[in-house]
Design an enzyme around this catalytic site. Structure first.
Site, PDB file in Angstrom:
ATOM      1  N   ARG A   3     -48.871 -36.485   2.133  1.00 46.78           N
ATOM      2  CA  ARG A   3     -49.342 -35.147   1.767  1.00 46.78           C
ATOM      3  C   ARG A   3     -48.992 -34.886   0.306  1.00 46.78           C
ATOM      4  O   ARG A   3     -47.880 -35.215  -0.130  1.00 46.78           O
ATOM      5  CB  ARG A   3     -48.691 -34.093   2.663  1.00 46.78           C
ATOM      6  CG  ARG A   3     -49.091 -34.209   4.124  1.00 46.78           C
ATOM      7  CD  ARG A   3     -48.314 -33.213   4.979  1.00 46.78           C
ATOM      8  NE  ARG A   3     -48.743 -33.251   6.369  1.00 46.78           N
ATOM      9  CZ  ARG A   3     -48.240 -34.064   7.297  1.00 46.78           C
ATOM     10  NH1 ARG A   3     -47.264 -34.913   6.964  1.00 46.78           N
ATOM     11  NH2 ARG A   3     -48.687 -34.041   8.535  1.00 46.78           N
ATOM     12  N   ASN A  63     -54.014 -30.161   1.387  1.00 49.25           N
ATOM     13  CA  ASN A  63     -54.329 -28.913   2.071  1.00 49.25           C
ATOM     14  C   ASN A  63     -54.644 -27.858   1.012  1.00 49.25           C
ATOM     15  O   ASN A  63     -53.835 -27.610   0.119  1.00 49.25           O
ATOM     16  CB  ASN A  63     -53.154 -28.482   2.951  1.00 49.25           C
ATOM     17  CG  ASN A  63     -52.916 -29.450   4.091  1.00 49.25           C
ATOM     18  OD1 ASN A  63     -53.746 -29.603   4.975  1.00 49.25           O
ATOM     19  ND2 ASN A  63     -51.777 -30.128   4.061  1.00 49.25           N
ATOM     20  N   ARG A  83     -34.404 -38.075   6.131  1.00 51.08           N
ATOM     21  CA  ARG A  83     -34.730 -39.471   5.800  1.00 51.08           C
ATOM     22  C   ARG A  83     -35.594 -40.076   6.903  1.00 51.08           C
ATOM     23  O   ARG A  83     -35.426 -39.785   8.082  1.00 51.08           O
ATOM     24  CB  ARG A  83     -33.463 -40.303   5.618  1.00 51.08           C
ATOM     25  CG  ARG A  83     -32.646 -39.911   4.412  1.00 51.08           C
ATOM     26  CD  ARG A  83     -31.776 -41.048   3.928  1.00 51.08           C
ATOM     27  NE  ARG A  83     -31.002 -41.657   5.007  1.00 51.08           N
ATOM     28  CZ  ARG A  83     -30.459 -42.877   4.946  1.00 51.08           C
ATOM     29  NH1 ARG A  83     -30.628 -43.621   3.866  1.00 51.08           N
ATOM     30  NH2 ARG A  83     -29.751 -43.358   5.942  1.00 51.08           N
ATOM     31  N   HIS A  87     -40.695 -45.648   1.136  1.00 53.05           N
ATOM     32  CA  HIS A  87     -41.471 -45.818  -0.089  1.00 53.05           C
ATOM     33  C   HIS A  87     -42.741 -46.613   0.173  1.00 53.05           C
ATOM     34  O   HIS A  87     -42.895 -47.260   1.209  1.00 53.05           O
ATOM     35  CB  HIS A  87     -40.645 -46.551  -1.157  1.00 53.05           C
ATOM     36  CG  HIS A  87     -40.140 -47.896  -0.729  1.00 53.05           C
ATOM     37  ND1 HIS A  87     -38.846 -48.108  -0.306  1.00 53.05           N
ATOM     38  CD2 HIS A  87     -40.748 -49.117  -0.630  1.00 53.05           C
ATOM     39  CE1 HIS A  87     -38.684 -49.380   0.019  1.00 53.05           C
ATOM     40  NE2 HIS A  87     -39.836 -50.021  -0.174  1.00 53.05           N
ATOM     41  N   GLU A 293     -52.120 -44.069  13.067  1.00 56.45           N
ATOM     42  CA  GLU A 293     -53.524 -43.715  13.279  1.00 56.45           C
ATOM     43  C   GLU A 293     -54.313 -44.975  13.633  1.00 56.45           C
ATOM     44  O   GLU A 293     -54.083 -46.043  13.063  1.00 56.45           O
ATOM     45  CB  GLU A 293     -54.103 -43.069  12.019  1.00 56.45           C
ATOM     46  CG  GLU A 293     -55.536 -42.584  12.193  1.00 56.45           C
ATOM     47  CD  GLU A 293     -56.101 -41.955  10.940  1.00 56.45           C
ATOM     48  OE1 GLU A 293     -57.109 -41.227  11.056  1.00 56.45           O
ATOM     49  OE2 GLU A 293     -55.551 -42.197   9.849  1.00 56.45           O
TER      50      GLU A 293
END
Length: 306
Positions: A3, A63, A83, A87, A293
């Site tokens: 995001r 968004n 955490r 990365h 996904e």
């Protein structure tokens, strides 16, 4: 998937690392857009393929309105108590020159090559503070006089895991990944496991210090010793508040058949194909609660028609 607050700044950063925007999906009714970036030059591993048929893709989720919201920020997965995701990693032709180019452009570093004992890696921060590891892409880069981002690779994604036995079983047996290598970091009390789909990458460079440095789309699982003895959930999945990292994604040969197979294996679903309005994506939870996904590889079977 990450995001982001401001897609303009984030896309600019990843393009500076040599990636190209290969697709963009807009969902105005739900007020978000998805940006997909990958290495797309003639030197890339899978640059001529459909975007669902790539090995190393970065998805940025925006968004609407966050870019103008001074209170909006994400968690990068590397600060307590959130955490989890660690990365992304980009392998480069010359780590010193690649890092100098990033530093000259004004990007901040979590770790430069000269910091600490490990001189063969660095961590640069993207505009939202996510860590991007810079790793050496070849054994010797002394002959590289000017770094060329078109030769870089989106090498891997790192996730911290609680129990390596459970996670390795899940990714190998449920998702068919192969364990390429693992090693314990001296003095760090942790073990790193690298998994991938070898069929989607060129042959390993036998005898090389890092034989998969030129690969794309690997998964690095980091086990900090002792976490397997802790009660309950250890790591933040990035989707519960505060949010940041969203998921990894696996494209499959036949989405409906793959999901039927997953169902027969009694996976922990976050979203089945039949749930909600989007019938062309599913989400499975791994042993640590990270989302995976599942999408159709459109190069093998036209189903979703993105």
């Amino acid at each position: 998937m990450l995001r982001v607050k401001d897609p303009k700044r984030s896309v600019e950063f990843y393009k500076f690392l040599g990636l190209s925007q290969i697709n963009k999906l807009d969902f105005p009714e739900n007020k978000f857009s998805l940006y997909f970036l990958a290495y797309d030059s003639p030197q890339s591993i899978s640059g001529s393929r459909h975007w669902t048929d790539r090995s190393g893709v970065v998805e940025l989720t925006h968004n609407y309105g966050t870019e103008n919201d001074p209170s909006y920020s994400v968690v990068n997965g590397n600060t307590e108590p959130h955490r989890g995701f660690g990365h992304l990693a980009i392998s480069v032709d010359n780590i010193e020159l690649a890092c100098k180019r990033l530093e000259d452009a004004g990007y901040a570093f979590q770790k430069k090559p000269t910091d600490g004992r490990m001189k063969n890696i660095a961590f640069v921060k993207d505009p939202d503070g996510y860590w991007v590891e810079i790793v050496r892409g070849q054994d010797t880069d002394a002959n590289v006089s000017q770094t060329d981002p078109s030769t870089y690779r989106m090498n891997h994604t790192m996730l911290r895991i609680k129990d390596p036995e459970a996670s390795l079983k899940f990714y190998q047996e449920t998702f068919g990944m192969k364990l390429l290598r693992f090693f314990e970091l001296q003095g760090a009390d942790c073990t790193l496991y690298f998994l991938s789909y070898p069929e989607s990458n060129p042959p390993l460079r036998q005898g090389a210090q890092n034989p998969a440095a030129g690969w794309e789309g690997m998964l690095e699982l980091t086990w900090n010793h002792g976490t397997e003895k802790q009660e309950g959930k250890v790591y933040h999945d990035g989707n519960s508040e505060p949010q940041g990292f969203g998921h990894i994604c696996v494209s499959v040969d036949d989405l409906d058949a793959a999901c039927a197979r997953f169902e027969s294996q009694n996976v922990n679903w976050k979203k089945r194909l039949t749930d909600g309005r989007m019938k062309n994506v599913a989400f499975i939870l791994d042993p640590d609660g990270y989302w995976i996904e599942i999408i159709q590889n459109e190069a093998l079977k036209g189903r979703s028609h993105w």
